[in-house]
Design a protein around this motif. Structure first.
Motif, PDB file in Angstrom:
ATOM      1  N   ILE A  21       0.744  -1.160   0.001  1.00 60.40           N
ATOM      2  CA  ILE A  21      -0.004  -0.101  -0.180  1.00 60.40           C
ATOM      3  C   ILE A  21       0.902   1.321  -0.097  1.00 60.40           C
ATOM      4  O   ILE A  21       1.656   1.667   0.946  1.00 60.40           O
ATOM      5  N   GLY A  22       0.790   1.796  -1.176  1.00 61.33           N
ATOM      6  CA  GLY A  22       1.882   3.111  -1.283  1.00 61.33           C
ATOM      7  C   GLY A  22       3.106   2.531  -2.248  1.00 61.33           C
ATOM      8  O   GLY A  22       3.937   2.023  -1.735  1.00 61.33           O
ATOM      9  N   LEU A  23       2.901   3.008  -3.488  1.00 60.41           N
ATOM     10  CA  LEU A  23       3.774   2.855  -4.500  1.00 60.41           C
ATOM     11  C   LEU A  23       4.898   3.636  -4.897  1.00 60.41           C
ATOM     12  O   LEU A  23       5.367   3.860  -6.072  1.00 60.41           O
ATOM     13  N   GLY A  24       5.259   4.530  -4.020  1.00 58.34           N
ATOM     14  CA  GLY A  24       6.283   5.568  -3.984  1.00 58.34           C
ATOM     15  C   GLY A  24       7.898   4.886  -4.084  1.00 58.34           C
ATOM     16  O   GLY A  24       7.901   3.716  -4.669  1.00 58.34           O
ATOM     17  N   LEU A  25       8.876   5.664  -3.483  1.00 57.12           N
ATOM     18  CA  LEU A  25      10.085   5.373  -3.613  1.00 57.12           C
ATOM     19  C   LEU A  25      10.251   3.812  -2.935  1.00 57.12           C
ATOM     20  O   LEU A  25      10.899   2.754  -3.544  1.00 57.12           O
ATOM     21  N   ILE A  26       9.667   3.937  -1.634  1.00 57.99           N
ATOM     22  CA  ILE A  26      10.095   2.631  -0.862  1.00 57.99           C
ATOM     23  C   ILE A  26       9.173   1.346  -1.428  1.00 57.99           C
ATOM     24  O   ILE A  26       9.588   0.279  -1.651  1.00 57.99           O
ATOM     25  N   GLY A  27       7.814   1.737  -1.446  1.00 57.66           N
ATOM     26  CA  GLY A  27       6.914   0.675  -2.022  1.00 57.66           C
ATOM     27  C   GLY A  27       7.304  -0.203  -3.378  1.00 57.66           C
ATOM     28  O   GLY A  27       7.185  -1.233  -3.504  1.00 57.66           O
ATOM     29  N   SER A  28       7.576   0.714  -4.401  1.00 52.68           N
ATOM     30  CA  SER A  28       8.025   0.590  -5.588  1.00 52.68           C
ATOM     31  C   SER A  28       9.230  -0.209  -5.622  1.00 52.68           C
ATOM     32  O   SER A  28       9.668  -1.121  -6.220  1.00 52.68           O
ATOM     33  N   SER A  29      10.052   0.023  -4.634  1.00 54.53           N
ATOM     34  CA  SER A  29      11.447  -0.668  -4.569  1.00 54.53           C
ATOM     35  C   SER A  29      11.291  -2.254  -3.889  1.00 54.53           C
ATOM     36  O   SER A  29      11.720  -3.019  -4.347  1.00 54.53           O
ATOM     37  N   ILE A  30      10.392  -1.940  -3.033  1.00 54.92           N
ATOM     38  CA  ILE A  30      10.055  -3.411  -2.484  1.00 54.92           C
ATOM     39  C   ILE A  30       9.267  -4.341  -3.556  1.00 54.92           C
ATOM     40  O   ILE A  30       9.666  -5.405  -3.737  1.00 54.92           O
ATOM     41  N   ALA A  31       8.649  -3.557  -4.274  1.00 53.32           N
ATOM     42  CA  ALA A  31       7.676  -4.511  -5.525  1.00 53.32           C
ATOM     43  C   ALA A  31       8.769  -4.848  -6.504  1.00 53.32           C
ATOM     44  O   ALA A  31       8.665  -6.232  -6.850  1.00 53.32           O
ATOM     45  N   ARG A  32       9.694  -4.089  -6.750  1.00 53.81           N
ATOM     46  CA  ARG A  32      10.814  -4.492  -7.760  1.00 53.81           C
ATOM     47  C   ARG A  32      11.455  -5.683  -7.188  1.00 53.81           C
ATOM     48  O   ARG A  32      11.726  -6.552  -7.895  1.00 53.81           O
ATOM     49  N   ALA A  33      11.910  -5.387  -6.113  1.00 57.37           N
ATOM     50  CA  ALA A  33      13.036  -6.578  -5.222  1.00 57.37           C
ATOM     51  C   ALA A  33      12.225  -8.084  -5.070  1.00 57.37           C
ATOM     52  O   ALA A  33      12.740  -8.834  -5.400  1.00 57.37           O
ATOM     53  N   VAL A  34      10.883  -7.699  -4.636  1.00 53.10           N
ATOM     54  CA  VAL A  34      10.236  -8.960  -4.654  1.00 53.10           C
ATOM     55  C   VAL A  34       9.780  -9.697  -6.051  1.00 53.10           C
ATOM     56  O   VAL A  34      10.198 -11.072  -6.149  1.00 53.10           O
ATOM     57  N   ARG A  35       9.792  -9.005  -6.974  1.00 53.68           N
ATOM     58  CA  ARG A  35       9.543  -9.544  -8.269  1.00 53.68           C
ATOM     59  C   ARG A  35      10.960  -9.937  -8.996  1.00 53.68           C
ATOM     60  O   ARG A  35      10.969 -11.324  -9.532  1.00 53.68           O
TER      61      ARG A  35
END
Ligand SMILES: NC(=O)C1=CN([C@@H]2O[C@H](COP(=O)(O)OP(=O)(O)OC[C@H]3O[C@@H](n4cnc5c(N)ncnc54)[C@H](O)[C@@H]3O)[C@@H](O)[C@H]2O)C=CC1
Ligand SMILES: O=C(O)C(=O)Cc1ccc(O)cc1
Length: 313
Positions: A21-35
């Motif tokens: 929830i929240g796709l800014g710097l940290i959220g999008s970095s987590i998304a990229r890292a998980v993928r």
């Protein structure tokens, strides 16, 4: 593709369905890292800003970007709030009705006591294991994230004493699998440590850049043109997101004000040493601080940003 950061690529996934929830710097970095590092996990994202959701879709940050917070958490095993600390309560309330009973809830907020309070109030009975990756940059938004942000950086987990051990160990494994080293801490202590190592430095940077820009006899173009290394470093930090940092200072008020008081006293002592020509006092302090910098370098932590100076994948 980069190798998995924590060794064996076949480690069991701590969570199969992750909602951010929240796709800014940290959220999008987590998304990229998980993928990248947990290819078996399904990532669902949600952001309150429709423009951010559109960017997330365009960049394929997640397997799915939901249109509502409720839909984002419908089948989640792990929900992680990556919103400014002042928005944690509202974001948590927005998913309360749809949160599966056995889901583990976490966050990445830069201070912990107030966030724990906000999450617990909005999600009574939920399994909450807060965390703070001590890794970031001065940039914000979904386009500034990158998968290696957390590699070889600390992530501080601050579980309540009665948090289920299995949930805590899964959150720890999650951060380790995206490259972080994990330390556990009590929220109050976390907030005091981070007040001096992160929050106060940001406050000083905001102040000094503001002071320079307010000077009447030095023009703005002279400040830009002649900024030597030290000032340039402050301008990087002072470019950090205004919403995020406003929230951090208001949420961690007590610890920041205490550290600021101590800092002001030390600054006054330096002022006196300069006024009275006490060179030995200045020399002694500068010798001590140089040793601290050298210890940080010996630990391999040369910059708050990971892979600093190297290209992000
Ligand atoms: N920026 C950094 O270097 C670091 C930040 N943090 C923490 O991470 C959190 C996020 O920071 P960033 O990613 O840098 O911020 P950001 O500004 O890049 O992203 C925050 C996102 O949250 C969204 N948002 C705000 N309220 C929302 C709500 N109620 N529901 C859903 N989405 C909402 C915004 O639209 C925005 O896209 C903050 O709590 C911050 O303290 C932690 C470590 C480092
Ligand atoms: O960019 C920098 O220098 C930072 O200090 C990044 C940062 C900002 C906030 C945090 O809670 C953790 C790390």
């Amino acid at each position: 593709m980069q190798p998995a950061p924590s060794g064996d690529a076949l480690q069991p996934l701590p969570f199969g369905r992750v909602t951010i929830i929240g796709l800014g710097l940290i959220g999008s970095s987590i998304a990229r890292a998980v993928r990248l590092y947990m290819p078996g996990a399904r990532v669902t994202g949600y952001d309150a800003d429709p423009a951010v959701r559109d960017v997330a879709v365009r960049l394929s940050l997640c397997d799915a970007v939901a249109d509502t917070p409720g839909a984002a958490v419908a089948d989640a095993e792990f929900v992680i709030f990556c919103v400014p600390v002042g928005a944690m309560g509202e974001a948590a309330a927005s998913i309360a009705a749809g949160l599966p009973a056995n889901a583990v809830v976490s966050d990445v907020g830069s201070c912990k006591e107030s966030v724990v309070e906000a999450l617990s109030a909005a999600l009574p009975g939920a399994i909450i294991v807060p965390a703070h990756p001590v890794a970031g940059t001065e940039n914000s938004g979904p386009e500034s994230g990158f998968a290696s942000l957390f590699r070889n950086r600390w992530c501080i987990v601050t579980p309540a004493p009665d948090a289920p051990a299995l949930a805590v160990s899964r959150v720890v494994a999650f951060w380790e699998q995206i490259g972080a080293e994990v330390e556990t801490m009590e929220p109050h202590h976390h907030d005091r440590v981070l007040a001096v190592t992160s929050h106060l430095p940001h406050l000083i940077a905001y102040t000094i850049v503001g002071t320079a820009s307010d000077l009447e006899e030095v023009t703005r173009s002279e400040v830009i043109k002649y900024s030597a290394g030290g000032f340039r470093d402050f301008t990087r930090i002072a470019a950090s997101d205004p919403t995020m940092w406003r929230d951090v200072f208001l949420a961690n008020k007590e610890a920041v004000l205490d550290m600021l008081q101590r800092f002001s006293e030390d600054l006054s002592a330096l002022q006196r040493a300069i006024r009275w020509g006490k060179g030995d006092e200045l020399f002694d302090l500068f010798t001590r601080t140089r040793a601290i910098r050298r210890s940080i370098l010996e630990e391999g932590q040369d910059d708050a940003r990971p892979d600093f100076g190297r290209a992000h994948e």
